[in-house]
Design a protein around this motif. Structure first.
Motif, mmCIF file in Angstrom:
data_model
loop_
_atom_site.group_PDB
_atom_site.id
_atom_site.type_symbol
_atom_site.label_atom_id
_atom_site.label_comp_id
_atom_site.label_asym_id
_atom_site.label_seq_id
_atom_site.Cartn_x
_atom_site.Cartn_y
_atom_site.Cartn_z
ATOM 1 N N LEU A 23 0.811 -1.191 0.147
ATOM 2 C CA LEU A 23 -0.038 -0.106 -0.105
ATOM 3 C C LEU A 23 0.862 1.291 -0.086
ATOM 4 O O LEU A 23 0.404 2.340 -0.173
ATOM 5 N N GLY A 24 2.111 1.237 0.197
ATOM 6 C CA GLY A 24 2.915 2.379 0.217
ATOM 7 C C GLY A 24 3.087 3.056 -1.205
ATOM 8 O O GLY A 24 3.019 2.642 -2.236
ATOM 9 N N THR A 25 3.151 4.429 -0.955
ATOM 10 C CA THR A 25 3.488 5.125 -2.228
ATOM 11 C C THR A 25 4.848 5.114 -2.812
ATOM 12 O O THR A 25 4.911 5.858 -3.934
ATOM 13 N N GLU A 26 5.733 4.865 -2.161
ATOM 14 C CA GLU A 26 7.060 4.827 -2.771
ATOM 15 C C GLU A 26 7.103 3.447 -3.527
ATOM 16 O O GLU A 26 7.545 2.468 -2.798
ATOM 17 N N GLN A 27 7.210 3.378 -4.705
ATOM 18 C CA GLN A 27 7.262 2.344 -5.451
ATOM 19 C C GLN A 27 8.495 1.461 -5.421
ATOM 20 O O GLN A 27 8.482 0.352 -5.664
ATOM 21 N N GLU A 28 9.625 2.480 -5.190
ATOM 22 C CA GLU A 28 10.797 1.495 -5.109
ATOM 23 C C GLU A 28 10.905 0.734 -3.786
ATOM 24 O O GLU A 28 11.979 0.055 -3.451
ATOM 25 N N TYR A 29 9.969 0.899 -3.008
ATOM 26 C CA TYR A 29 10.157 0.316 -1.303
ATOM 27 C C TYR A 29 10.201 -1.040 -1.604
ATOM 28 O O TYR A 29 9.652 -1.979 -2.541
ATOM 29 N N ILE A 30 11.311 -1.592 -0.944
ATOM 30 C CA ILE A 30 11.623 -2.961 -1.024
ATOM 31 C C ILE A 30 11.152 -3.774 0.083
ATOM 32 O O ILE A 30 11.414 -3.205 1.518
ATOM 33 N N LEU A 31 10.484 -4.894 0.041
ATOM 34 C CA LEU A 31 9.864 -5.664 1.259
ATOM 35 C C LEU A 31 11.252 -6.137 1.966
ATOM 36 O O LEU A 31 11.871 -6.836 1.593
ATOM 37 N N ARG A 32 11.137 -5.888 3.357
ATOM 38 C CA ARG A 32 12.135 -6.113 4.030
ATOM 39 C C ARG A 32 11.471 -6.422 5.725
ATOM 40 O O ARG A 32 10.654 -5.741 6.117
#
Lengths: 537, 537
Positions: B361-370
């Motif tokens: 749901l985050g707005t930062e598309q580059e967010y990496i699942l960690r």
């Protein structure tokens, strides 16, 4: 009779140690259990008058607060206990209000400040705020007509009242066979429309083809749409963000859209949904609704208009042309809490075919999709994502009734006029440029790139520095930024209910003075550097 | 100082023609534009004190209203004009409040009535209602930490406060590496969890396999879950509703779940999500969390616990066993607006791994699942479906602080005791039966089937008639029904804040008397019919 009311800001004596009141937890076994009357009329009256005076005092002193607090992460968490009290302290309510005053208010961003020009406004009014209070006091859950008949009916009434006030076509109103609902946010409205469109399409082409669906927007469309598309299970790489450009004022191009849709069809994919925007978040760009609908129609694409911010401006007939062609759209939403005095939250959504919404979101599984008129009784649980809902209609009805459509026009126009005044001040200063045409009450501007300082290469850093300095002036305006066509621009969104001309003038003075200071520093650096370069030469 | 407050119910003179005040639209050109101060402190104080007295009077007279109005569809729409006024009438606010009193209140279902025993409670308190008023007055939009730091931090604090008060495991709290958020409804909480689970699974198996995903619940699970599954793009026929039975008190059977999951795996499908319920809507059944988690674990299935209603009861340690095994779940939600004095709306959601939420749901598309701990700053826009959100934390913090955990326990236990008293009255009357074990404050009961009246064949009609007659007593209780295991049962949900023992006793008296009247009629019919049959014979 009510007890004499207390002015919390004035009469409450809290130990204000640098504005911080220690939170005392009282948990003595001999203390009697509190709250003999959790919902007693007298207790409500006593505490209620305290709260009203607290809020009134807050409004009265709004101008004194820096708009944005200078606090660091953890500032509040570190001051509060790790667990709720077992038993409340004596006069817990008064003590809590003191903490709101001394701990919480100094740590919030004051969206109601007359100097709040950031984001878009969160437009408040006394009637909007009190409408919320009344709703919370009555506290019904109108998920079906039966669960609170007047709440459902009032929602149907205000949806039509608002739609007419905004000059929406009859086909979107209950009166014309469409209809709508009040939700929390545009995200929800877009998601509801998207799910209705998706299920309608999948009913035609088969459910397994969900992986072939493609949705469209521009690179200026609010992230809410991509979020909605993700939630609805649209493949992430099948959300086409059509590139916009400065020359076109960042509006979505019908030609580009046509090409994108055709390419998808050629690739065996299925165009599903277009989210067009009237008043984009970054620059209030207006997508050409009518032309876009003409492109979408041959593909059976559902067109939704997100007018979250600019929808409010439609109360003024002079803005009606921004939705030319709206008769062809499938759904439309706007946030009355943004610029129409309705306090957060209040998103209005209209659809042309409620049956498509109900088919996707209804609780009766045997419901059959039919193109009939809306029936006489609406069960709003079947129109939206949620079952539990709030009686938002009461607030919006009060706002429309107490201010009237003329009053709302006056409100919107006064902000448009002030924004125009700000724009003119920017234009009159040759060091600045207005980056995009102002249409509503947002001015996007920046310091012009200066060749001697590196031109476009340093323009963004220059303007980033300007915004930081402007926002650092604690008695100054609070603005935000946008990033369009590679340009970092400052956004001055006029829309706070308390903003007057003098606040806009003061805001410009701060911007101008900070710019002068920055440019002076730059010139000193430039002259030193160029002298040393010459010396080296 | 505030002006003397007005008691709207008492002092407002409206032309009450059968309780209906004509709505007058004034639109004369010479009238000055209204609302010089849309957010003025004095105007707010004046109108605010009116509203407080209005609500206090409403609470004071709550017992006088029939809980459910006898109105027909259109009753309100037909009394209101078709469009908003252009200009407000004189004293529009006072006039609108009169219409609330005379047109709207007579048409709502009074969820706060002490005789409201239907659905589940919409638990109100003075502090909860005033917390909403304060929130609306301050009117900030805390979508990021920066957008209102204190609002975000207070939300993080109360999420942990409430989680501890409910005896949730540390792993779901910020303090233990998890965390949570306040939303509007359980529908949203379940959808957020489901989307997080879906995207985590699709990251493993490939996005195109969305069509292979299967979700699980019982036939007692709230429709909110099926709705969430539909919205998230799960194939409608891949939502497995495991059949429950009376013998097992309508709880979800781990054995049945195991078989269903295995069958899906054997068919090449992918088990994704289990929605377990603690306190189902129909009968407050409790699914065995620990055992269900053990079944789900080998398949990597996300387990969510929906404790919308019964979650509030967890403030009492004696109810802790209903969530045995909760340490293994992935997410948990409950509605503090249902039974914890927090006024609608206030759903609390906790997750063990916030990063999964943010990835979806985050707005930062580059967010990496960690799989790291939650960072220090939370931007709630990335945790939930919506970007705009309300400052709900203020209300919940006030409720926890002003009533204390002991106060909330007292509140819950008083309702549980009253429900027990009602249950005992039902049990003491041999004509009735309690259909499912009472666990919290809901009693499910019915008139026993009578052989001479057709036994089970007519039992449902008999009880349907009983509920209709009970609810038709205008000074009587308002109850709802359930349909479980083929049985139509009456639901008496004790939970309104104003309910006292006498209201429960009176409710039983109405039920008993209506039952006597119905049974007497049935006996007359039976004797007439059997006599005529004998005569024929």
């Amino acid at each position: 009779m009510a007890p004499p009311s207390q002015h919390c800001f004035d009469t409450v004596n809290g130990a204000t140690n640098n504005g911080v009141v220690p939170v005392v937890m009282v948990d003595t076994p001999q203390q009697k259990l509190p709250c003999p009357t959790l919902l007693g009329a007298d207790e409500f009256r006593r505490q209620g008058h305290q709260v009203i005076d607290f809020i009134a005092d807050y409004y009265g002193r709004m101008g004194d607060y820096p708009v944005h607090p200078s606090v660091t992460p953890g500032f509040l968490r570190n001051q509060l206990p790790g667990a709720a009290p077992s038993r409340p302290e004596p006069d817990a309510f008064g003590s809590a209000l003191r903490d709101v005053r001394d701990l919480i208010l100094p740590g919030i961003t004051h969206w109601q400040s007359p100097r709040h020009f950031a984001h878009f406004p969160a437009s408040s009014s006394t009637v909007g705020a009190l409408g919320e209070a009344l709703t919370a006091g009555i506290n019904v859950i109108p998920f079906t007509w039966t669960a609170s008949p007047a709440a459902t009916e009032l929602e149907m009434v205000v949806i039509d009242w608002l739609g007419k006030a905004l000059h929406l076509p009859d086909s979107l109103l209950f009166a014309g066979g469409g209809g709508g609902a009040l939700l929390g946010t545009s995200c929800e409205a877009i998601l509801c429309a998207l799910v209705a469109a998706r299920d309608r399409k999948l009913a035609e082409i088969g459910g397994k083809r969900i992986v072939d669906l493609v949705v469209y927007c521009s690179d200026q469309t609010h992230f809410a749409f991509r979020k909605a598309a993700r939630i609805a299970g649209i493949q992430r790489d099948q959300c086409r963000e059509i590139r916009t450009c400065h020359a076109n004022m960042f509006a979505l191009s019908p030609t580009e859209l046509r090409d994108a849709m055709q390419a998808d069809v050629d690739a065996g994919l299925v165009p599903l949904f277009l989210c067009a925007t009237v008043g984009t978040t970054q620059t209030t760009a207006v997508d050409p609704i009518g032309e876009l609908c003409a492109v979408a129609a041959p593909h059976g694409v559902w067109v939704h208009v997100d007018a979250a911010y600019a929808g409010s401006a439609l109360v003024c007939p002079e803005f009606r042309d921004v939705i030319d062609g709206v008769e062809s759209v499938d759904s439309f939403s706007m946030n009355a809490h943004k610029w129409l005095l309705a306090n957060n939250d209040c998103c209005a959504m209209w659809v042309k075919k409620p049956c498509a919404l109900i088919a996707a979101l209804g609780t009766e599984q045997e419901y059959i999709l039919r193109d009939s008129e809306a029936s006489d009784v609406v069960d709003y649980k079947d129109w939206t994502m949620t079952l539990t809902r709030r009686f938002r209609a009461l607030k919006l009805w009060l706002v429309l009734r107490c201010y009237g459509v003329d009053g709302l026009r006056h409100h919107v126009r006064s902000h448009v006029r002030m924004a125009e005044a700000f724009e003119n001040m920017v234009k009159a200063d040759g060091r600045f440029e207005v980056v995009t045409d102002r249409r509503f009450a947002l001015v996007c501007f920046r310091l012009r790139p200066r060749e001697e300082f590196g031109g476009e290469k340093t323009a963004n850093e220059l303007n980033r520095g300007l915004l930081a300095e402007v926002n650092a002036v604690s008695s100054g305006p609070y603005m935000s930024s946008a990033n369009v066509g590679g340009m970092y621009v400052l956004r001055c969104a006029v829309g706070s209910t308390l903003t007057e001309e003098r606040h806009v003038e003061d805001a410009w003075t701060v911007v101008r003075d900070r710019a002068s200071a920055i440019l002076q520093r730059m010139e000193i650096i430039y002259s030193v550097v160029s002298r040393s370069v010459r010396n080296l030469g």
